[in-house]
Design an enzyme around this catalytic site. Structure first.
Site, PDB file in Angstrom:
ATOM      1  N   ASP A  65      33.751  59.566  84.477  1.00  0.00           N
ATOM      2  CA  ASP A  65      34.843  59.899  85.399  1.00  0.00           C
ATOM      3  C   ASP A  65      36.155  60.055  84.616  1.00  0.00           C
ATOM      4  O   ASP A  65      37.202  60.339  85.202  1.00  0.00           O
ATOM      5  CB  ASP A  65      34.957  58.894  86.557  1.00  0.00           C
ATOM      6  CG  ASP A  65      35.315  57.502  86.090  1.00  0.00           C
ATOM      7  OD1 ASP A  65      35.361  57.259  84.863  1.00  0.00           O
ATOM      8  OD2 ASP A  65      35.551  56.632  86.960  1.00  0.00           O
ATOM      9  N   SER A  66      36.073  59.926  83.278  1.00  0.00           N
ATOM     10  CA  SER A  66      37.175  60.364  82.419  1.00  0.00           C
ATOM     11  C   SER A  66      37.453  61.849  82.679  1.00  0.00           C
ATOM     12  O   SER A  66      38.498  62.371  82.266  1.00  0.00           O
ATOM     13  CB  SER A  66      36.831  60.135  80.940  1.00  0.00           C
ATOM     14  OG  SER A  66      35.543  60.620  80.655  1.00  0.00           O
ATOM     15  N   ASP A 104      28.588  59.018  86.149  1.00  0.00           N
ATOM     16  CA  ASP A 104      29.499  57.895  86.354  1.00  0.00           C
ATOM     17  C   ASP A 104      29.855  57.828  87.843  1.00  0.00           C
ATOM     18  O   ASP A 104      30.357  58.819  88.402  1.00  0.00           O
ATOM     19  CB  ASP A 104      30.770  58.166  85.529  1.00  0.00           C
ATOM     20  CG  ASP A 104      31.408  56.903  85.015  1.00  0.00           C
ATOM     21  OD1 ASP A 104      30.929  55.802  85.332  1.00  0.00           O
ATOM     22  OD2 ASP A 104      32.412  57.037  84.276  1.00  0.00           O
ATOM     23  N   LYS A 134      26.069  55.113  86.226  1.00  0.00           N
ATOM     24  CA  LYS A 134      26.836  54.033  85.602  1.00  0.00           C
ATOM     25  C   LYS A 134      27.879  53.548  86.595  1.00  0.00           C
ATOM     26  O   LYS A 134      28.458  54.349  87.333  1.00  0.00           O
ATOM     27  CB  LYS A 134      27.517  54.540  84.324  1.00  0.00           C
ATOM     28  CG  LYS A 134      28.471  53.534  83.696  1.00  0.00           C
ATOM     29  CD  LYS A 134      28.974  53.983  82.344  1.00  0.00           C
ATOM     30  CE  LYS A 134      30.271  54.745  82.369  1.00  0.00           C
ATOM     31  NZ  LYS A 134      31.407  54.037  82.996  1.00  0.00           N
ATOM     32  N   GLU A 136      31.188  50.414  87.048  1.00  0.00           N
ATOM     33  CA  GLU A 136      32.047  49.442  86.362  1.00  0.00           C
ATOM     34  C   GLU A 136      32.003  48.097  87.073  1.00  0.00           C
ATOM     35  O   GLU A 136      31.961  48.033  88.307  1.00  0.00           O
ATOM     36  CB  GLU A 136      33.496  49.951  86.327  1.00  0.00           C
ATOM     37  CG  GLU A 136      33.661  51.211  85.506  1.00  0.00           C
ATOM     38  CD  GLU A 136      35.113  51.675  85.414  1.00  0.00           C
ATOM     39  OE1 GLU A 136      36.025  50.981  85.920  1.00  0.00           O
ATOM     40  OE2 GLU A 136      35.333  52.750  84.828  1.00  0.00           O
ATOM     41  N   GLU A 199      33.775  48.262  76.717  1.00  0.00           N
ATOM     42  CA  GLU A 199      34.959  49.069  76.394  1.00  0.00           C
ATOM     43  C   GLU A 199      36.104  48.168  75.941  1.00  0.00           C
ATOM     44  O   GLU A 199      36.533  47.260  76.670  1.00  0.00           O
ATOM     45  CB  GLU A 199      35.383  49.918  77.611  1.00  0.00           C
ATOM     46  CG  GLU A 199      36.592  50.793  77.284  1.00  0.00           C
ATOM     47  CD  GLU A 199      36.791  51.987  78.209  1.00  0.00           C
ATOM     48  OE1 GLU A 199      35.916  52.259  79.056  1.00  0.00           O
ATOM     49  OE2 GLU A 199      37.828  52.661  78.071  1.00  0.00           O
TER      50      GLU A 199
HETATM   51  O1  KIV Z   1      34.467  57.795  82.020  1.00  0.00           O
HETATM   52  C1  KIV Z   1      34.074  57.696  80.848  1.00  0.00           C
HETATM   53  O2  KIV Z   1      34.092  58.641  80.054  1.00  0.00           O
HETATM   54  C2  KIV Z   1      33.578  56.399  80.434  1.00  0.00           C
HETATM   55  C3  KIV Z   1      33.371  56.176  78.965  1.00  0.00           C
HETATM   56  C4  KIV Z   1      34.683  56.032  78.310  1.00  0.00           C
HETATM   57  C5  KIV Z   1      32.472  55.043  78.696  1.00  0.00           C
HETATM   58  O3  KIV Z   1      33.386  55.539  81.241  1.00  0.00           O
END
Ligand code: KIV
Length: 275
Positions: A65-66, A104, A134, A136, A199
């Site tokens: 989600d970056s 994510d 994934k 958090e 992280e």
């Molecule tokens: O959103 C993302 O790219 C991430 C990575 C930095 C692990 O969660």
């Protein structure tokens, strides 16, 4: 592609490959690499870069989600939506044939209830072709990890700096609270995750977690002793102006693109293109 054809392509969901079955790398196969050699993972958000990563031999791709920061221009990942993540995950699936694609789960898509978390994880698999998801959080999200893993969808955890909520309070500083990190990591492992992102975690703690856990640790700013390493594609390719200090630039694609655009613009202005 015409505008109509383009919008039809955009509206089309992920379509599984037809013909001879293409076997993607499984979560189990990735987990078996623990202790063998450090596994490279990278983020990608679209077809061409997912393809470049796979052609380079990277077979574990995170649609992070970056996306919110590096592609959509937000300051945080918090505003990223399910629809945006589905759209980009489907593109990465279409651009790869063998890589294991991790979607994510964006902020708000799993916190409310186990049912909502499971429903959204299933959407990623059915609508975007993701092989795992994934999310958090540590102890507090272990229930969500367990609920999703029970459906058969492999899950990656994420502790240490958790960007979805970092801006709401805890910030981005290095995490050094050993007991809390250990408790979080063990809870995510016990809940059934096959890997966990660490992280910006103290290097010695990351090493201890890597030794104690049977699942893969994926470091980002957590030192060299993790089972795997992940970087945001725009950081490693030099395409994002605000890269974190731990990210190494392996290329200057941003500069190369600006040069190419300048050459093109000059060629059009001075009449040397088209010839
Ligand atoms: O959103 C993302 O790219 C991430 C990575 C930095 C692990 O969660």
């Amino acid at each position: 592609m015409s505008t109509n054809a383009q919008s039809a392509a955009d509206a089309r969901p992920y379509e599984p490959a037809q013909g001879p079955a293409l076997r993607r790398v499984t979560a189990g196969a990735l987990k078996r690499r623990k202790g063998v050699s450090t596994v490279p993972m990278v983020t990608a958000y679209d077809v061409p870069f997912a393809r470049f990563a796979e052609e380079a031999g990277i077979d574990w791709i995170l649609v992070g989600d970056s996306l919110g920061n590096v592609v959509l221009g937000y300051d945080e990942t918090t505003p990223v939506t399910m629809e945006q993540m589905l759209h980009h995950t489907a593109a990465v699936s279409r651009g790869t044939s063998r890589a294991h694609v991790v979607a994510d789960m964006p902020f708000g898509s799993y916190q409310v209830s186990n049912e909502e978390a499971v429903r959204n994880a299933i959407r990623f698999v059915k609508e975007s072709g993701a092989e795992s998801v994934k999310l958090e959080g540590g102890v507090h999200e272990a229930d969500r990890v367990r609920a999703i893993a029970r459906t058969g969808i492999p899950v990656v955890g994420h502790i240490g700096v958790t960007p979805q909520t970092a801006g709401l309070g805890p910030g981005y500083k290095k995490r050094t609270h050993r007991d809390r990190l250990l408790e979080d990591a063990l809870a995510i492992e016990a809940a059934g995750a096959y890997a966990i992102v660490l992280e910006v975690v103290d290097f010695d703690i990351a090493r201890e977690l890597t030794e104690r856990l049977s699942i893969l640790t994926v470091g980002i700013g957590a030192g060299p002793h993790c089972d795997a390493q992940v970087l945001v594609m725009h950081d490693l390719l030099g395409m994002y102006p605000h890269s974190p200090p731990f990210a190494k630039r392996f290329a200057e694609i941003g500069k190369a693109a600006t040069e190419a655009f300048r050459d093109y613009a000059n060629a059009v202005k001075n009449g040397s293109f088209p010839a």
